[in-house]
Design an enzyme around this catalytic site. Structure first.
Site, PDB file in Angstrom:
ATOM      1  CE  LYS A 150      28.366  34.741  36.389  1.00 59.39           C
ATOM      2  NZ  LYS A 150      28.705  35.834  37.300  1.00 59.39           N
TER       3      LYS A 150
ATOM      4  CD  GLU B  82      37.045  37.858  23.519  1.00 62.13           C
ATOM      5  OE1 GLU B  82      35.868  37.501  23.808  1.00 62.13           O
ATOM      6  OE2 GLU B  82      37.461  39.005  23.720  1.00 62.13           O
TER       7      GLU B  82
ATOM      8  N   GLY C 208      33.006  36.657  37.713  1.00 59.44           N
ATOM      9  CA  GLY C 208      34.067  36.037  36.903  1.00 59.44           C
ATOM     10  C   GLY C 208      35.430  36.089  37.571  1.00 59.44           C
ATOM     11  NE  ARG C 209      36.094  42.258  39.218  1.00 61.11           N
ATOM     12  CZ  ARG C 209      34.958  42.551  38.601  1.00 61.11           C
ATOM     13  NH1 ARG C 209      34.647  41.940  37.469  1.00 61.11           N
ATOM     14  NH2 ARG C 209      34.132  43.456  39.081  1.00 61.11           N
TER      15      ARG C 209
ATOM     16  CD  GLU D 272      36.721  42.846  34.653  1.00 57.44           C
ATOM     17  OE1 GLU D 272      36.724  42.963  33.424  1.00 57.44           O
ATOM     18  OE2 GLU D 272      36.692  41.739  35.217  1.00 57.44           O
TER      19      GLU D 272
ATOM     20  CG  HIS E 261      68.426  42.777  37.627  1.00 55.43           C
ATOM     21  ND1 HIS E 261      69.774  43.022  37.784  1.00 55.43           N
ATOM     22  CD2 HIS E 261      68.058  41.972  38.661  1.00 55.43           C
ATOM     23  CE1 HIS E 261      70.211  42.354  38.847  1.00 55.43           C
ATOM     24  NE2 HIS E 261      69.192  41.729  39.406  1.00 55.43           N
TER      25      HIS E 261
ATOM     26  CE  LYS F   9      32.640  41.542  26.942  1.00 55.15           C
ATOM     27  NZ  LYS F   9      31.753  40.826  27.849  1.00 55.15           N
TER      28      LYS F   9
HETATM   29  C1  G6Q Z   1      35.170  39.099  35.350  1.00 61.01           C
HETATM   30  C2  G6Q Z   1      34.524  39.487  34.125  1.00 61.01           C
HETATM   31  C3  G6Q Z   1      35.133  38.898  32.881  1.00 61.01           C
HETATM   32  C4  G6Q Z   1      34.640  37.502  32.538  1.00 61.01           C
HETATM   33  C5  G6Q Z   1      35.023  37.188  31.092  1.00 61.01           C
HETATM   34  C6  G6Q Z   1      34.623  35.794  30.679  1.00 61.01           C
HETATM   35  O1  G6Q Z   1      34.830  39.424  36.440  1.00 61.01           O
HETATM   36  O2  G6Q Z   1      33.164  39.237  34.238  1.00 61.01           O
HETATM   37  O3  G6Q Z   1      36.523  38.893  32.889  1.00 61.01           O
HETATM   38  O4  G6Q Z   1      35.159  36.563  33.421  1.00 61.01           O
HETATM   39  O5  G6Q Z   1      34.450  38.127  30.248  1.00 61.01           O
HETATM   40  O6  G6Q Z   1      33.252  35.628  30.790  1.00 61.01           O
HETATM   41  P1  G6Q Z   1      32.605  34.223  30.640  1.00 61.01           P
HETATM   42  O7  G6Q Z   1      33.072  33.357  31.736  1.00 61.01           O
HETATM   43  O8  G6Q Z   1      31.130  34.439  30.670  1.00 61.01           O
HETATM   44  O9  G6Q Z   1      33.059  33.659  29.304  1.00 61.01           O
END
Ligand code: G6Q
Length: 551
Positions: A213, A219, A275-276, A361, A392, A512
């Site tokens: 996003k 990462e 994001g989620r 989250e 199990h 972070k």
């Molecule tokens: C979700 C969070 C988080 C996000 C990641 C990746 O709700 O905001 O998990 O999706 O940190 O972020 P980017 O899409 O910006 O790389």
């Protein structure tokens, strides 16, 4: 409180909350075994149905009175207004001053959802159409790699919300995917993730989707750069190859261009998609590549069916509301700290992992929207595994441990891979687990089996362990969409009652920031001056020495 239209009483001062506290003292000793014996209709009465799902919630630690009070709590907590505010495009994510409109991602073309004076639905469909066109071209072999070879491998690079939804959806809908294509998902900055994902792939046939996003996530950017190097190495450093082997999904066109991806090959989304909650946006490009545009649209229809149900059904018949209220009841009154999500469906193997982020989250917050500490526990810890595997493993604790672990059992009446007796065996196990958890096995029953006295206590099952059972006909893109939306709105319901901000995630920031500082300290040639606590200082020094082989 910013943006609040109606003042809601603090949680513990709400009448329904106080009534529930009194009611709890009366019902805490009730036994499901007795409740079922006293009311033969309970198992048929305490059910609800929507968007292809049948919910049996009769095995929860509730009476009709409990349900009445929980529904009253939802009303008193302003849940209806909250739902309307979300669907109406209000900026309910107040700490980030954003609307929360994942529901717009699956709204039909003719719908209208206005944010800042603009109907966003046409924009959603423009991107969907662009995705569909691209996916058709890749899947048909019209879009080719730099040397003219057909793309057969797709690697999604993303993390958190830009990874968990896509991986989970790919696994869930694998049955509908193009089996000639290989899909991989790289998220971890651990180089092993990337190395293992590409080790057997041919760059000439591989397409990377850089999904971020913000397009700044450490990462993802690190992995995307390694992917770029890998592609370039496959084409003797020819930079023109990047355009055929990389596309981006982002809200940040500038950063995408800077990375070297042509923005014509970028699929956008918007700040009102968390994001989620983004798997239905362009973040779902890998899903669409796997299952094709028609199946992707069917999935969106499933999401939308559950959205409409959540928005319009009376709370007493509203699946996400009921599930949210029941989770809250066990959490806040019985002190249940966890919820186990147990899909008896192998294709949903990543669903619990996906739910960890969605639930924890979103609702792992200790401050309410007014800035005060929440007076009770918030999100339970969600975990799970597909059945029957979990039986199990950790089910022992659910049956005979000291804690209450409410369970959500999920299954489909038809298998996508019918094989002899497998499906009946699978479902029989799920029904048996729910029954065993609710009813247990008494001392008398154990003794009647001739069990030696000393062994009896070990073989007693107290029962009275709550569970929900969700049943649908079969795992289609549509039912899958409805299932995910059900949990999204279940989370919404819980967050609304706690009055917390379910759509921000400030809790991921501190680590972070600290990591950024430590990266320099690990890399520096000179011995860095360390100003952390003594444990962190010591660990950094030790790692530096081990790295140099000087310990
Ligand atoms: C979700 C969070 C988080 C996000 C990641 C990746 O709700 O905001 O998990 O999706 O940190 O972020 P980017 O899409 O910006 O790389």
């Amino acid at each position: 409180m910013k943006n609040s239209k109606t003042q809601i009483a603090p949680l513990t001062e709400r009448h329904a909350w106080q009534a529930l506290a009194i009611h709890f003292e009366r019902v805490r000793q009730l036994q499901l075994r007795t409740l079922f014996a006293d009311d033969p209709q309970r198992g048929e009465r305490m059910t609800a149905e929507a968007a292809g799902f049948y919910l049996d919630y009769s095995k929860n630690l509730i009476t009709d009175e409990t349900l009445k009070l929980l529904l009253q709590l939802a009303e008193e907590s302003g849940l209806r207004a909250r739902i309307d505010a979300m669907f109406g495009g209000e900026k309910i994510n107040i700490t980030e001053d954003r609307a929360v409109l994942h529901v717009a991602l699956r709204a039909p073309k003719e719908a209208s959802i206005v944010v800042d004076g603009e109907n966003v639905v046409p924009r959603v469909h423009t991107v969907l159409d662009k995705m569909a066109d691209f996916c058709d071209r890749v899947r048909s072999g019209q879009w080719r790699g730099h040397t003219g070879k057909r793309i057969l491998n797709v690697v999604n690079i993303g993390i958190g919300g830009s990874d968990l939804g896509p991986v989970m959806a790919y696994e869930a809908l694998k049955y509908y995917s193009d089996r000639a294509m290989t899909f991989r998902f790289v998220s971890n900055v651990d180089g092993t993730d990337f190395a293992e994902a590409v080790r057997d792939l041919d760059p000439a046939r591989t397409l990377f989707i850089a999904s971020s996003k913000t397009f700044t996530t450490l990462e993802t950017m690190t992995n995307a750069h390694s992917a770029r190097d890998w592609v370039l190495a496959g084409f003797d450093g020819d930079v023109k190859s990047v355009a055929r082997h990389f596309v981006a999904v982002s809200t940040n066109a500038e950063a995408v261009a800077k990375f070297g991806i042509d923005t014509a090959n970028m699929f956008g989304f918007w700040d009102w998609v968390g994001g989620r909650y983004s798997m239905d946006s362009a973040i779902g490009l890998s899903t669409m590549l796997a299952i094709g545009p028609a199946n992707f649209r069917a999935m969106l229809t499933g999401f939308n069916r559950m959205d409409e149900h959540f928005r319009s059904a009376p709370f007493a018949r509203n699946l996400p509301v009921l599930m949210g209220l029941l989770a809250l009841w066990h959490n806040n009154f019985f002190g249940a700290q966890t919820v186990a999500v147990l899909p008896y469906e192998q294709y949903l193997k990543r669903f619990p992992a996906y739910l960890q982020q969605l639930t924890m989250e979103s609702n792992g917050k200790h401050v309410s929207l007014d800035g005060n500490r929440v007076p009770c526990d918030t999100s339970p810890i969600y975990f799970g595994e597909p059945g029957t595997n979990g039986q199990h493993s950790f089910y022992q604790l659910i049956h005979q441990g000291t804690r209450i672990i409410p369970c959500d059992f999920i299954a489909f009446s038809k298998s996508l891979n019918p094989l002899g007796e497998h499906h009946d065996i699978l479902l029989a196990n799920m029904f048996a687990q729910g029954e065993a958890l609710a009813v247990g096995k008494t001392r008398e029953e154990v003794e009647a089996q001739g069990t030696p006295d000393w062994l009896v206590p070990h073989r007693v099952f107290e029962g009275n362990r709550p569970s929900n059972t969700l049943l649908a006909d079969s795992l289609t893109p549509e039912t899958f969409g409805s299932l995910v939306a059900l949990y999204e709105h279940n989370v919404f319901t819980q967050g609304a009652i706690w009055n917390i901000g379910s759509f921000d995630q400030w809790g991921v920031e501190l680590g972070k920031q600290l990591a950024q500082a430590i990266i320099g300290e690990l890399a520096s040639e000179e011995e860095p001056a360390l100003a952390h606590d003594s444990s962190t200082n010591n660990l950094i020094r030790r790692y530096r020495k081990l790295k140099k082989g000087s310990l």
